[in-house]
Design an enzyme around this catalytic site. Structure first.
Site, PDB file in Angstrom:
ATOM      1  CB  SER A 117      -0.941  -0.039   1.209  1.00 17.20           C
ATOM      2  OG  SER A 117      -1.923   0.964   1.082  1.00 17.20           O
ATOM      3  CG  ASN A 118      -0.446   4.686  -1.173  1.00 16.63           C
ATOM      4  OD1 ASN A 118      -1.133   5.365  -0.436  1.00 16.63           O
ATOM      5  ND2 ASN A 118      -0.937   4.127  -2.284  1.00 16.63           N
ATOM      6  CE  LYS A 119       4.969   8.144   4.688  1.00 14.28           C
ATOM      7  NZ  LYS A 119       6.281   8.828   4.521  1.00 14.28           N
TER       8      LYS A 119
END
Ligand SMILES: Cc1cc2nc3c(=O)[nH]c(=O)nc-3n(C[C@H](O)[C@H](O)[C@H](O)COP(=O)(O)O)c2cc1C
Length: 397
Positions: free
Chosen positions: A208-210
């Site tokens: 995923s990402n932030k």
């Protein structure tokens, strides 16, 4: 500057057990910059003390038409000066008096003397709430323009459970903001995506990402406040803003399906951080340390459905993209806008403190297809949402 900054609000508190929750509503309104004048009925004074409201509000509580020698015309002064009158909680009695226009106390004369929006938050036991007389009174006053904040289902006084519980203070405040905001998006459907997509490696792990979805949520909340019907396609668990229809998704492919199933959006705001790559062959069982060496995880590109949205964009629709960049902010964002045939792109330099992922603040450049740029200095994400929707609403014409 928020919708409540500097607004004069008369907070009418009537005699329901939920009057204690109006204390929290009062605090939130003042914190959001409103000037709050509480007015309590005799019934309300039986439930909670005036001292608490006087301490938290901007003015001491007023209770009676006849006990204020300093205000010669008390029955009309507050209503005339108000930007909004909020009745929270609203008893069956005051709802009935609003319908008939019966002016028996300071709060009712204030309501009759105002031309400002009136927001009413009913709260009562289920049996009272379901009374045809109460429902009919609400129908009539709503048709006349009063905003009703629907009560919720839940625990009531005396250990009962059912419909009729006063709406949550945050919900009440969102309705007040909406009533004080120009509805320039009334009749429009705004579709917003939010959060980072989650691409499975195996049944328990994801890439995923932030992204936390805060900017997309702020856009959705602002669009609802401006009168739009709002759909929020989200990957995060954060509860949706008041009034917004939520669709939960996980992966880029899920998000694509959810977005493509909606064919009547007037504005699409793609605030989500959609994965560019995903594991090509996710495992169908949990990968274990004991399986041997660390696994290789080959990646493949996800489909860039924002390009499709740009290609297939119906006449009149406004398509907004976001660009999180770490260098050559405007150059990279402009190239993305052209490549994806967007109407505008909101670019932020996520290497700067307070900007982008996870923060409550953002600093952006809004770039339009005609090349014009607007810099929005570091501010609350809701302010950024406001500026983005100002530009998008202008493009709608
Ligand atoms: C303990 C108690 C709780 C009450 N709670 C409610 C309520 O939640 N909703 C309501 O409409 N009336 C409620 N009532 C009845 C109102 O207090 C009553 O109708 C009163 O006349 C309302 O006056 P007001 O509207 O001037 O405040 C309650 C009464 C008592 C004694």
């Amino acid at each position: 500057m928020g919708a409540l900054t500097g607004k004069r609000i008369v907070l009418g508190v009537t005699g329901g057990i939920a009057a204690y929750k109006a204390v929290e509503v009062c605090r939130r309104l003042v914190e959001a910059g409103a000037h709050v004048q509480p007015v309590m009925t005799d019934g309300a004074l039986e439930m909670v003390g005036a001292t608490t409201f006087s301490a938290l509000a901007s003015e001491p509580v007023k209770t009676s038409l006849f006990d204020d020698p300093e205000t010669p015309i008390p029955h009309t002064r507050m209503g005339q000066a108000a930007d909004l009158v909020l009745v929270c909680p609203a008893t069956a009695r005051i709802i009935s008096d609003i319908r008939t226009g019966r002016s028996a106390d300071l709060l009712m004369s204030t309501i009759l003397a105002t031309r400002a929006p009136v927001v009413v938050c009913p709260a009562m036991h289920t049996e009272m709430w379901e009374q045809p007389a109460v429902q009919e009174n609400l129908d009539v006053i709503e048709r006349r323009g009063v905003s009703i904040v629907p009560p919720e289902r839940g625990r009531l006084a005396g250990g009962d459970t059912g419909d009729g519980r006063l709406a949550d203070p945050a919900t009440v405040v969102a309705h007040v903001e909406r009533a004080l905001t120009e509805h320039d998006l009334a009749g429009r459907h705004v579709l917003v995506t939010a959060g980072g997509t989650r691409e499975p490696i195996d049944p328990v792990r994801v890439i995923s990402n932030k992204s936390t979805g805060k900017q997309g949520y702020a856009v959705a909340a602002e669009a609802w406040a401006r009168g739009a019907r709002v759909t929020l396609v989200t990957t995060v668990e954060t509860p949706e803003p008041v009034g917004v229809h939520r669709v939960d998704v996980q992966t880029a492919a899920d998000m694509q399906r959810a977005v493509e199933s909606i064919d009547d959006a007037d504005i699409i705001v793609m605030a989500a951080a959609v994965a560019d790559f995903r594991p090509a062959d996710p495992a169908d069982h949990k990968l274990k340390k004991t399986d041997g060496a660390a696994p290789e995880i080959p990646l493949e590109k996800t489909h860039d459905f924002l390009v499709d949205l740009g290609e297939k964009k119906p006449d009149g629709q406004v398509l907004v993209g976001f660009a999180a960049e770490t260098d050559d902010l405007v150059g990279n964002a402009r190239a993305k806008l052209e490549r994806k045939k967007l109407d505008l792109i909101v670019a932020n330099d996520v290497s700067q403190p307070g900007v982008g992922f996870g923060y409550d603040t953002n600093e952006v450049v809004i770039i339009q297809a005609d090349g014009s740029c607007e810099h929005v200095p570091l501010t609350d994400k809701r302010d950024v949402a406001r500026r983005v929707l100002d530009t998008a609403a202008n493009k709608l014409g």
